[in-house]
Design a protein around this motif. Structure first.
Motif, PDB file in Angstrom:
ATOM      1  N   ASN A 176       0.811  -1.229   0.000  1.00 25.29           N
ATOM      2  CA  ASN A 176       0.000   0.000   0.000  1.00 25.29           C
ATOM      3  C   ASN A 176       0.843   1.278   0.000  1.00 25.29           C
ATOM      4  O   ASN A 176       0.690   2.141   0.853  1.00 25.29           O
ATOM      5  CB  ASN A 176      -0.963  -0.002   1.191  1.00 25.29           C
ATOM      6  N   ILE A 177       1.706   1.359  -0.989  1.00 28.77           N
ATOM      7  CA  ILE A 177       2.580   2.537  -1.134  1.00 28.77           C
ATOM      8  C   ILE A 177       1.716   3.739  -1.529  1.00 28.77           C
ATOM      9  O   ILE A 177       0.879   3.638  -2.438  1.00 28.77           O
ATOM     10  CB  ILE A 177       3.643   2.273  -2.229  1.00 28.77           C
ATOM     11  N   ARG A 178       1.933   4.856  -0.865  1.00 25.88           N
ATOM     12  CA  ARG A 178       1.130   6.056  -1.157  1.00 25.88           C
ATOM     13  C   ARG A 178       2.036   7.230  -1.505  1.00 25.88           C
ATOM     14  O   ARG A 178       3.128   7.377  -0.958  1.00 25.88           O
ATOM     15  CB  ARG A 178       0.290   6.470   0.072  1.00 25.88           C
ATOM     16  N   MET A 179       1.522   8.078  -2.418  1.00 25.01           N
ATOM     17  CA  MET A 179       2.219   9.330  -2.720  1.00 25.01           C
ATOM     18  C   MET A 179       1.567  10.448  -1.928  1.00 25.01           C
ATOM     19  O   MET A 179       0.347  10.471  -1.790  1.00 25.01           O
ATOM     20  CB  MET A 179       2.034   9.671  -4.198  1.00 25.01           C
ATOM     21  N   LYS A 180       2.398  11.387  -1.476  1.00 23.95           N
ATOM     22  CA  LYS A 180       1.847  12.562  -0.796  1.00 23.95           C
ATOM     23  C   LYS A 180       1.156  13.460  -1.826  1.00 23.95           C
ATOM     24  O   LYS A 180       1.417  13.356  -3.019  1.00 23.95           O
ATOM     25  CB  LYS A 180       2.965  13.362  -0.121  1.00 23.95           C
ATOM     26  N   GLU A 181       0.318  14.372  -1.351  1.00 29.85           N
ATOM     27  CA  GLU A 181      -0.346  15.350  -2.235  1.00 29.85           C
ATOM     28  C   GLU A 181       0.689  16.180  -2.979  1.00 29.85           C
ATOM     29  O   GLU A 181       0.490  16.573  -4.115  1.00 29.85           O
ATOM     30  CB  GLU A 181      -1.211  16.306  -1.409  1.00 29.85           C
ATOM     31  N   LEU A 259      -0.598   2.701 -11.989  1.00 29.84           N
ATOM     32  CA  LEU A 259       0.123   2.550 -10.714  1.00 29.84           C
ATOM     33  C   LEU A 259       0.092   3.857  -9.916  1.00 29.84           C
ATOM     34  O   LEU A 259      -0.145   3.857  -8.713  1.00 29.84           O
ATOM     35  CB  LEU A 259       1.583   2.173 -10.991  1.00 29.84           C
ATOM     36  N   CYS A 260       0.302   4.958 -10.635  1.00 30.84           N
ATOM     37  CA  CYS A 260       0.362   6.263  -9.972  1.00 30.84           C
ATOM     38  C   CYS A 260      -0.984   6.608  -9.328  1.00 30.84           C
ATOM     39  O   CYS A 260      -1.046   7.020  -8.163  1.00 30.84           O
ATOM     40  CB  CYS A 260       0.765   7.310 -11.014  1.00 30.84           C
ATOM     41  N   GLU A 261      -2.063   6.397 -10.069  1.00 28.86           N
ATOM     42  CA  GLU A 261      -3.398   6.674  -9.514  1.00 28.86           C
ATOM     43  C   GLU A 261      -3.674   5.793  -8.307  1.00 28.86           C
ATOM     44  O   GLU A 261      -4.256   6.230  -7.314  1.00 28.86           O
ATOM     45  CB  GLU A 261      -4.484   6.444 -10.575  1.00 28.86           C
ATOM     46  N   GLN A 262      -3.271   4.537  -8.416  1.00 28.90           N
ATOM     47  CA  GLN A 262      -3.502   3.604  -7.300  1.00 28.90           C
ATOM     48  C   GLN A 262      -2.721   4.006  -6.043  1.00 28.90           C
ATOM     49  O   GLN A 262      -3.086   3.635  -4.945  1.00 28.90           O
ATOM     50  CB  GLN A 262      -3.112   2.185  -7.725  1.00 28.90           C
ATOM     51  N   ALA A 263      -1.643   4.770  -6.242  1.00 30.08           N
ATOM     52  CA  ALA A 263      -0.850   5.235  -5.098  1.00 30.08           C
ATOM     53  C   ALA A 263      -1.307   6.617  -4.638  1.00 30.08           C
ATOM     54  O   ALA A 263      -0.665   7.240  -3.794  1.00 30.08           O
ATOM     55  CB  ALA A 263       0.626   5.260  -5.471  1.00 30.08           C
ATOM     56  N   GLY A 264      -2.408   7.110  -5.226  1.00 27.01           N
ATOM     57  CA  GLY A 264      -2.944   8.416  -4.814  1.00 27.01           C
ATOM     58  C   GLY A 264      -2.407   9.575  -5.626  1.00 27.01           C
ATOM     59  O   GLY A 264      -2.659  10.735  -5.300  1.00 27.01           O
ATOM     60  N   GLN A 272      -5.272  16.447 -20.046  1.00 29.22           N
ATOM     61  CA  GLN A 272      -6.188  15.298 -19.965  1.00 29.22           C
ATOM     62  C   GLN A 272      -5.530  14.125 -19.250  1.00 29.22           C
ATOM     63  O   GLN A 272      -4.321  13.896 -19.404  1.00 29.22           O
ATOM     64  CB  GLN A 272      -6.566  14.835 -21.374  1.00 29.22           C
ATOM     65  N   ASN A 273      -6.380  13.402 -18.518  1.00 28.29           N
ATOM     66  CA  ASN A 273      -5.874  12.237 -17.806  1.00 28.29           C
ATOM     67  C   ASN A 273      -5.322  11.204 -18.796  1.00 28.29           C
ATOM     68  O   ASN A 273      -5.980  10.889 -19.788  1.00 28.29           O
ATOM     69  CB  ASN A 273      -7.024  11.634 -16.996  1.00 28.29           C
ATOM     70  N   ILE A 274      -4.142  10.689 -18.516  1.00 33.18           N
ATOM     71  CA  ILE A 274      -3.512   9.696 -19.412  1.00 33.18           C
ATOM     72  C   ILE A 274      -4.437   8.499 -19.649  1.00 33.18           C
ATOM     73  O   ILE A 274      -4.589   8.017 -20.782  1.00 33.18           O
ATOM     74  CB  ILE A 274      -2.150   9.222 -18.828  1.00 33.18           C
ATOM     75  N   ILE A 290       3.435  13.130 -14.486  1.00 35.28           N
ATOM     76  CA  ILE A 290       2.999  12.030 -13.628  1.00 35.28           C
ATOM     77  C   ILE A 290       3.664  12.142 -12.260  1.00 35.28           C
ATOM     78  O   ILE A 290       4.861  12.397 -12.162  1.00 35.28           O
ATOM     79  CB  ILE A 290       3.304  10.670 -14.316  1.00 35.28           C
ATOM     80  N   GLY A 291       2.844  12.004 -11.225  1.00 38.49           N
ATOM     81  CA  GLY A 291       3.387  12.078  -9.862  1.00 38.49           C
ATOM     82  C   GLY A 291       2.345  12.560  -8.887  1.00 38.49           C
ATOM     83  O   GLY A 291       1.159  12.219  -8.990  1.00 38.49           O
ATOM     84  N   SER A 292       2.768  13.409  -7.947  1.00 46.26           N
ATOM     85  CA  SER A 292       1.842  13.933  -6.928  1.00 46.26           C
ATOM     86  C   SER A 292       0.804  14.847  -7.569  1.00 46.26           C
ATOM     87  O   SER A 292       1.105  15.562  -8.534  1.00 46.26           O
ATOM     88  CB  SER A 292       2.606  14.744  -5.885  1.00 46.26           C
ATOM     89  N   LYS A 293      -0.392  14.840  -6.978  1.00 47.64           N
ATOM     90  CA  LYS A 293      -1.494  15.620  -7.562  1.00 47.64           C
ATOM     91  C   LYS A 293      -1.169  17.104  -7.665  1.00 47.64           C
ATOM     92  O   LYS A 293      -1.468  17.757  -8.663  1.00 47.64           O
ATOM     93  CB  LYS A 293      -2.743  15.447  -6.690  1.00 47.64           C
TER      94      LYS A 293
END
Ligand code: F6P
Length: 328
Positions: A176-181, A259-264, A272-274, A290-293
Motif C-alpha cells: 500500500n505505497i502512497r504518494m503525498k499530495e 500505478l500512480c493513480e492507485q498510489a494516490g 487530460q488524464n492519461i 505524472i506524480g503527486s497531484k
C-alpha cells in the motif's frame, strides 16, 4: 528471506485476485528473473537493428522481448501480446482468450552501457483483444533492474513492492505505497532547448520553489524514485519538433498512470488524464506529467488543452483494428 517473508504468489492469492491473472503476473515475474540474469551477464552488444521508434536495439532488448513473448503467449488464455520492440501486436490462436498484455521489455536500455538502472513495464487488459483506452487496464507492473531487482504492481487494490531475493523469490517489502499530495523532487525529460514555452515556464516555477532535480534518463527508475520517496513529478513534455513528446501511451504511460493513480497520484498529458486518452495507433506517443497531484495540477495550470487529442467516451472495450495486428 526468513519464515515471515511473504512471497509474490502468496500475496496475490491473499489479495483474492483471479487465478489466471495471478498466474499471468507470476509468469511475468519469472520472465523478470531471466532478464535480470541476462543483465548480470554483462551483455551490452548492439543487435545492429532498430525498433519501430528508430532506436538502436541491443541484443538484450531482443532477448528480453523473446523471453516475455514466449512465456506470456504460452499461457492459453492470453490473446494479444504487444511489445514496444515489435511493430505489430501478436495474436495467439488460444481458444479461450481472457487477457491481452502490453510490454516494454527493457525500457531505458540506452543506459545499460553506463551501468544505470533499467526496467520492464507491463500492462494487462481484461479484453480478448488489445483495447484502446487506458481505463480498461486491469493490472500493471514494472520490474526495476538496479542494485536490487524489484517488482512493483497493482491490480487495482493498492501498489505493492517486492524484492528479488538471492533465493530467487520476489518477497514483499512495501505494501500500500502512497504518494503525498505534494512532493519535493522533479525529473524533467527532454532537451530544454526543445521544450515548449508553457513547459519551460512550469519547470522554472518548480525550480524557484526549491524542487530538487532527480533525473537518470530511465523512466522506470525515475518514476520509481518519485513513488518511493512519496511524491514529486516526472515529466516528458510536448517538444517543439515532436508535439506528442517521446513516451509511448500503451507501453509506458498507461501502466505507470494506473500505478500512480492507485498510489494516490495523478498522470496527465498536461490537461487530460492519461488513462482517458484514446490509443489510435499501437506506438502512439504522448506528453506526460505524472506524480503527486499538486504538481500535476500545477502543470495543467500552465497548459491549454491540446487540439490534436480527442477524449472519447466509450461504454465497452473497443477493438484495435486488424491493421495493427499480425498473427503468430
Ligand atoms: O523511452 C525510453 C527512455 O529511455 C525512457 O526510459 C526515458 O524516460 C526517456 O527515454 C529519456 O529520454 P531523454 O534521453 O530524451 O531524456
Amino acid at each position: 528471506m526468513d519464515h515471515t517473508s511473504v512471497f509474490l504468489r502468496k500475496f496475490l492469492y491473499d489479495e483474492g485476485i483471479d487465478a489466471d491473472l495471478r498466474r499471468l503476473i507470476h509468469t511475468i515475474s519469472v520472465g523478470g528473473k531471466y532478464i535480470s540474469a541476462l543483465l548480470q551477464a554483462a551483455n551490452r552488444k548492439m543487435a545492429g537493428t532498430q525498433n519501430t521508434s528508430a532506436e538502436d536495439q541491443l541484443e538484450v532488448d531482443k532477448q528480453a522481448d523473446i523471453i516475455l513473448k514466449d512465456m506470456i503467449t504460452s499461457l492459453d488464455y492470453v490473446h494479444d501480446y504487444a511489445s514496444e520492440e515489435q511493430e505489430k501486436s501478436i495474436t495467439t490462436t488460444h481458444k479461450k482468450p481472457k487477457f491481452s498484455v502490453s510490454v516494454d521489455p527493457l525500457d531505458g536500455s540506452s543506459l545499460i552501457d553506463v551501468n544505470l538502472a533499467v526496467g520492464t513495464i507491463v500492462g494487462i487488459y481484461p479484453s480478448e483483444e488489445l483495447i484502446n483506452k487506458g481505463r480498461y487496464i486491469q493490472a500493471s507492473l514494472y520490474i526495476l533492474y538496479g542494485p536490487l531487482t524489484t517488482l512493483v504492481y497493482t491490480s487495482g487494490k493498492g501498489v505493492h513492492e517486492f524484492v528479488l531475493c538471492p533465493e530467487g523469490e520476489f518477497v514483499l517489502t512495501k505494501s500500500n505505497i502512497r504518494m503525498k499530495e505534494q512532493g519535493s523532487i522533479y525529473s524533467p525529460g527532454g532537451l530544454r532547448s526543445e521544450w515548449i514555452e508553457s513547459h519551460r515556464n512550469f519547470i522554472d516555477d518548480l525550480v524557484i520553489t526549491d524542487y530538487k532535480l532527480r533525473y537518470s534518463g530511465g523512466l522506470v527508475p525515475d518514476f520509481n524514485q518519485i513513488l518511493m520517496k512519496g511524491g514529486g513529478l516526472f515529466s516528458y513534455p510536448a517538444l517543439k519538433k515532436s508535439p506528442e513528446g517521446k513516451l509511448r501511451l500503451l507501453f509506458e504511460l498507461y501502466p505507470l498512470a494506473f500505478l500512480c493513480e492507485q498510489a494516490g497520484g495523478k498522470a496527465t498529458n498536461g490537461t487530460q488524464n492519461i488513462l482517458d486518452l484514446t490509443l489510435e495507433k499501437l506506438h502512439q506517443r504522448s506528453p506526460v506529467y505524472i506524480g503527486s497531484k499538486h504538481e500535476v495540477e500545477k502543470a495543467a495550470s500552465y497548459h491549454k488543452p491540446p487540439k490534436a487529442v480527442k477524449a472519447v467516451k466509450a461504454t465497452k472495450p473497443p477493438k484495435v483494428t486488424k491493421a495493427t495486428k499480425a498473427s503468430s
